[in-house]
Design a protein around this motif. Structure first.
Motif, PDB file in Angstrom:
ATOM      1  N   ALA A  79       0.836  -1.215   0.000  1.00 58.14           N
ATOM      2  CA  ALA A  79       0.000   0.000   0.000  1.00 58.14           C
ATOM      3  C   ALA A  79       0.867   1.259   0.000  1.00 58.14           C
ATOM      4  N   CYS A  80       0.412   2.283  -0.710  1.00 57.55           N
ATOM      5  CA  CYS A  80       1.119   3.547  -0.752  1.00 57.55           C
ATOM      6  C   CYS A  80       0.935   4.265   0.589  1.00 57.55           C
ATOM      7  N   GLU A  81       2.040   4.725   1.169  1.00 62.64           N
ATOM      8  CA  GLU A  81       1.976   5.354   2.490  1.00 62.64           C
ATOM      9  C   GLU A  81       1.380   6.760   2.431  1.00 62.64           C
ATOM     10  N   ILE A  82       1.396   7.339   1.245  1.00 57.85           N
ATOM     11  CA  ILE A  82       0.869   8.700   1.116  1.00 57.85           C
ATOM     12  C   ILE A  82      -0.643   8.702   0.925  1.00 57.85           C
ATOM     13  N   CYS A  83      -1.138   7.872  -0.008  1.00 55.03           N
ATOM     14  CA  CYS A  83      -2.579   7.920  -0.323  1.00 55.03           C
ATOM     15  C   CYS A  83      -3.325   6.658   0.096  1.00 55.03           C
ATOM     16  N   HIS A  84      -2.599   5.677   0.633  1.00 48.12           N
ATOM     17  CA  HIS A  84      -3.198   4.394   1.011  1.00 48.12           C
ATOM     18  C   HIS A  84      -3.998   3.795  -0.138  1.00 48.12           C
ATOM     19  N   ARG A 137      -3.874  14.081  -7.830  1.00 47.56           N
ATOM     20  CA  ARG A 137      -3.430  12.704  -7.987  1.00 47.56           C
ATOM     21  C   ARG A 137      -2.163  12.452  -7.188  1.00 47.56           C
ATOM     22  N   CYS A 138      -2.095  11.299  -6.561  1.00 45.66           N
ATOM     23  CA  CYS A 138      -0.866  10.895  -5.872  1.00 45.66           C
ATOM     24  C   CYS A 138       0.152  10.450  -6.933  1.00 45.66           C
ATOM     25  N   GLY A 139       1.421  10.576  -6.599  1.00 47.64           N
ATOM     26  CA  GLY A 139       2.483  10.166  -7.527  1.00 47.64           C
ATOM     27  C   GLY A 139       2.424   8.685  -7.883  1.00 47.64           C
ATOM     28  N   CYS A 140       1.822   7.896  -7.021  1.00 45.14           N
ATOM     29  CA  CYS A 140       1.771   6.447  -7.288  1.00 45.14           C
ATOM     30  C   CYS A 140       0.740   6.093  -8.353  1.00 45.14           C
ATOM     31  N   TRP A 141      -0.093   7.054  -8.697  1.00 42.38           N
ATOM     32  CA  TRP A 141      -1.161   6.776  -9.673  1.00 42.38           C
ATOM     33  C   TRP A 141      -0.582   6.393 -11.029  1.00 42.38           C
TER      34      TRP A 141
HETATM   35 ZN   LIG Z   1      -0.180   6.989  -3.474  1.00 40.30          ZN
END
Ligand SMILES: [Zn+2]
Length: 285
Positions: free
Chosen positions: A2-7, A24-28
């Motif tokens: 899981a992404c720690e920033i946006c879960h 948008r989160c960078g993980c998108w």
């Molecule tokens: Zn994220």
């Protein structure tokens, strides 16, 4: 993980001048790329292939590597497709997969890998099953931003095979979509070489391929036979064997049927709208 920033919601809320702003989160983007890589159909045995682990132990392989990198750097802007030609084990598919992965990762391309024989099998099966049309199967192949068509000519040739591959080649050519073809077929114009593009694919498709592609000949010791780092003696042995093979190939005899097909394909004029495809029917026999 899981992404720690946006879960894994793919959205982040910022407070700007006391106002909540959602972005948008960078993980998108990473997740989209992951999905596209997974959807690209790269066979498991080639999934490790990168530019960095491509062995450049021969001049023509260094040149092929340079061409492949230049291709992906320029992608998708006005450039020729690539025809990677050479015998089995020389690294054609490795290089093609490296290009495909880079185009997906760095350029966000929608790209697919198809082994030619597998593609023809899918078209035949869709015709036999009758639930999806052959064109449904071919659609991603025709439409992809980048297509790898691996091992062109491995399929036993027939009029239907030539027409189906001709449809793919011509459509991608006329739509100006980049394609990486790999093949161990020769590019010569002679009719007596059974293992040639002219005999296996037909003259129209051969000339179209040579027109739309950089013809990149790859030569070098088979890594499965000589290992990743052949010595100078290994390379010399490889060159002797290659000459011997070449002599055998030239002196070989070929079935009349294949020659007849090659001659028939020569009689047909080449043109931009020169594909009449009967669908999957011809391949189901
Ligand atoms: Zn994220």
């Amino acid at each position: 993980m899981a992404c720690e920033i946006c879960h894994d919601s793919f959205w982040v809320t910022d407070l700007v001048d006391g106002v909540e702003r959602v972005r948008r989160c960078g993980c998108w983007r990473d997740s989209i790329i992951e999905r596209q890589l997974a959807a690209a159909r790269v066979p498991r045995r080639y999934q490790h292939c990168e530019f960095a682990n491509f062995e450049q132990n021969y001049d023509s392989l260094r040149e092929a590597h340079r061409r492949a990198r230049a291709f992906v750097e320029a992608f998708p802007v006005g450039q020729k497709s690539l025809l990677l030609r050479g015998r089995h084990g020389v690294g054609k598919t490795h290089l093609a997969v490296a290009i495909l992965k880079h185009a997906i990762r760095d350029k966000g391309a929608r790209g697919y890998f198809y082994e030619t024989r597998e593609l023809l099998k899918l078209v035949r099966e869709s015709f036999a099953a009758g639930d999806t049309s052959e064109m449904d199967v071919l659609r991603p192949v025709l439409d992809a931003d980048l297509l790898v068509l691996d091992d062109l000519g491995a399929e036993k040739t027939s009029e239907w095979v030539q027409e189906t591959l001709g449809l793919v080649v011509n459509t991608r050519y006329s739509e100006q979509r980049a394609t990486i073809f790999t093949t161990n077929l020769g590019n010569g114009a002679g009719l007596d070489d059974l293992n040639s593009m002219r005999v296996q694919l037909g003259e129209r498709t051969r000339s179209r391929l040579l027109e739309m592609c950089h013809d990149v000949e790859m030569d070098g010791p088979d890594v499965r036979e000589y290992g990743l780092h052949p010595s100078a003696a290994d390379t010399a042995r490889y060159e002797r064997e290659r000459e011997q093979l070449e002599r055998q190939r030239r002196g070989g005899t070929f079935p009349d049927k294949a020659k007849g097909m090659a001659r028939a394909s020569l009689r047909r004029p080449a043109g931009p709208a020169d594909v009449a495809w009967s669908g999957g029917k011809g391949g189901s026999a």
